[in-house]
Design a protein around this motif. Structure first.
Motif, PDB file in Angstrom:
ATOM      1  N   LEU A 189      40.935  39.570  39.918  1.00 21.34           N
ATOM      2  CA  LEU A 189      41.458  38.645  40.914  1.00 21.34           C
ATOM      3  C   LEU A 189      40.996  37.229  40.585  1.00 21.34           C
ATOM      4  CD1 LEU A 189      40.880  40.664  44.210  1.00 21.34           C
ATOM      5  CD2 LEU A 189      43.031  40.333  42.968  1.00 21.34           C
ATOM      6  N   LEU A 190      41.901  36.275  40.770  1.00 19.97           N
ATOM      7  CA  LEU A 190      41.594  34.876  40.485  1.00 19.97           C
ATOM      8  C   LEU A 190      41.584  34.076  41.786  1.00 19.97           C
ATOM      9  CD1 LEU A 190      44.003  34.388  37.442  1.00 19.97           C
ATOM     10  CD2 LEU A 190      41.649  35.238  37.423  1.00 19.97           C
ATOM     11  N   ASP A 191      40.839  32.993  41.793  1.00 17.47           N
ATOM     12  CA  ASP A 191      40.842  32.114  42.959  1.00 17.47           C
ATOM     13  C   ASP A 191      42.254  31.618  43.230  1.00 17.47           C
ATOM     14  OD1 ASP A 191      38.136  32.347  43.273  1.00 17.47           O
ATOM     15  OD2 ASP A 191      37.646  30.492  42.214  1.00 17.47           O
ATOM     16  N   GLY A 192      42.608  31.588  44.516  1.00 22.74           N
ATOM     17  CA  GLY A 192      43.917  31.049  44.877  1.00 22.74           C
ATOM     18  C   GLY A 192      45.008  32.088  45.034  1.00 22.74           C
ATOM     19  N   GLY A 193      44.649  33.380  45.053  1.00 23.20           N
ATOM     20  CA  GLY A 193      45.646  34.414  45.288  1.00 23.20           C
ATOM     21  C   GLY A 193      46.402  34.873  44.065  1.00 23.20           C
ATOM     22  N   ASP A 194      45.819  34.692  42.877  1.00 21.05           N
ATOM     23  CA  ASP A 194      46.442  35.136  41.632  1.00 21.05           C
ATOM     24  C   ASP A 194      45.654  36.298  41.025  1.00 21.05           C
ATOM     25  OD1 ASP A 194      48.515  33.142  41.566  1.00 21.05           O
ATOM     26  OD2 ASP A 194      46.993  31.678  41.002  1.00 21.05           O
ATOM     27  N   GLU A 195      46.269  36.933  40.030  1.00 18.22           N
ATOM     28  CA  GLU A 195      45.628  38.062  39.357  1.00 18.22           C
ATOM     29  C   GLU A 195      46.001  38.049  37.883  1.00 18.22           C
ATOM     30  OE1 GLU A 195      45.078  42.658  40.506  1.00 18.22           O
ATOM     31  OE2 GLU A 195      47.122  42.187  39.866  1.00 18.22           O
ATOM     32  N   ILE A 196      45.086  38.512  37.062  1.00 20.47           N
ATOM     33  CA  ILE A 196      45.376  38.768  35.648  1.00 20.47           C
ATOM     34  C   ILE A 196      45.294  40.270  35.422  1.00 20.47           C
ATOM     35  CG2 ILE A 196      42.954  38.254  35.084  1.00 20.47           C
ATOM     36  CD1 ILE A 196      43.926  37.567  32.234  1.00 20.47           C
ATOM     37  N   ALA A 197      46.299  40.820  34.747  1.00 21.32           N
ATOM     38  CA  ALA A 197      46.329  42.241  34.413  1.00 21.32           C
ATOM     39  C   ALA A 197      46.532  42.380  32.908  1.00 21.32           C
ATOM     40  CB  ALA A 197      47.453  42.949  35.161  1.00 21.32           C
ATOM     41  N   ILE A 198      45.694  43.184  32.283  1.00 24.35           N
ATOM     42  CA  ILE A 198      45.777  43.398  30.839  1.00 24.35           C
ATOM     43  C   ILE A 198      46.210  44.838  30.585  1.00 24.35           C
ATOM     44  CG2 ILE A 198      44.499  43.445  28.663  1.00 24.35           C
ATOM     45  CD1 ILE A 198      42.779  41.199  29.682  1.00 24.35           C
TER      46      ILE A 198
END
Length: 202
Positions: free
Chosen positions: A186-195
């Motif tokens: 989970l990233l700040d600001g309501g984003d996400e990284i998925a690998i």
């Protein structure tokens, strides 16, 4: 938009690009810290952070991957940060509309850009690189890129809070038979990284 807001926006963009010219990637990251007012879509859709950079570095090391091909990278601010912070990672950006990105009116870019046709139907992306999509916004074109990609790692970054939109979203490949999730953050600001990794990778 009020003139004050416009002037403040331009001032911020100019400040960040100046820091990029100077190679000061840590100060660039600091410019995005704090609240949502520090999100600047003309430079990068997410709020990049050192923890995000470390996450990408560590996950790609597990896969023995040292290259990133970023499709639809825009001016490449995130990609530049990754390249500066992790010199062992080679990063290249892919974009359309060379006329715009090489014009005096575009936002400056500080990573190598390769220009491709809009749909990406005939593009052969390097198989030894991870394929990165950050706030990409065309599912048809995305599927074209994935179809032609022979490598084993796809990185999707986008919103999960319902306030913004991209195609594909970070969870898009979860139900696809050729891909499985390796890790997410989970990233700040309501984003996400998925690998994701290709199922037959190992």
């Amino acid at each position: 938009m009020p003139m004050f807001d416009y002037e403040e926006k331009r001032k911020k963009i100019n400040n960040v690009t100046k820091l990029m010219e100077e190679g000061d990637w840590r100060s660039v990251l600091e410019a995005f810290e704090g609240n949502e007012e520090n999100r600047e879509p003309l430079l990068v859709w997410i709020r990049p952070s050192l923890s995000l950079v470390h996450f990408i570095e560590q996950e790609l090391k597990k896969l023995n991957i040292s290259k990133i091909s970023s499709v639809g990278c825009g001016c490449g601010t995130l990609e530049w940060i990754i390249q500066q912070a992790v010199p062992d990672l080679e990063v290249i950006g892919y974009e359309v509309n060379k006329g715009w990105w090489e014009s005096k009116h575009s936002t400056p870019h500080y990573i190598p850009l390769e220009y491709v046709d809009d749909k990406g139907a005939n593009l052969e992306l390097p198989s030894d690189s991870a394929l990165l999509f950050c706030y990409f916004n065309n599912l048809e074109f995305f599927n074209n890129y994935i179809k032609n990609y022979k490598g084993d790692c796809v990185i999707l970054i986008g919103p999960i809070d319902g306030k913004r939109h991209c195609e594909p979203q970070p969870d898009y490949l979860e139900e696809k038979k050729d891909w499985e999730i390796q890790s997410r953050m989970l990233l700040d600001g309501g984003d996400e990284i998925a690998i994701y990794i290709r199922r037959n990778m190992f």
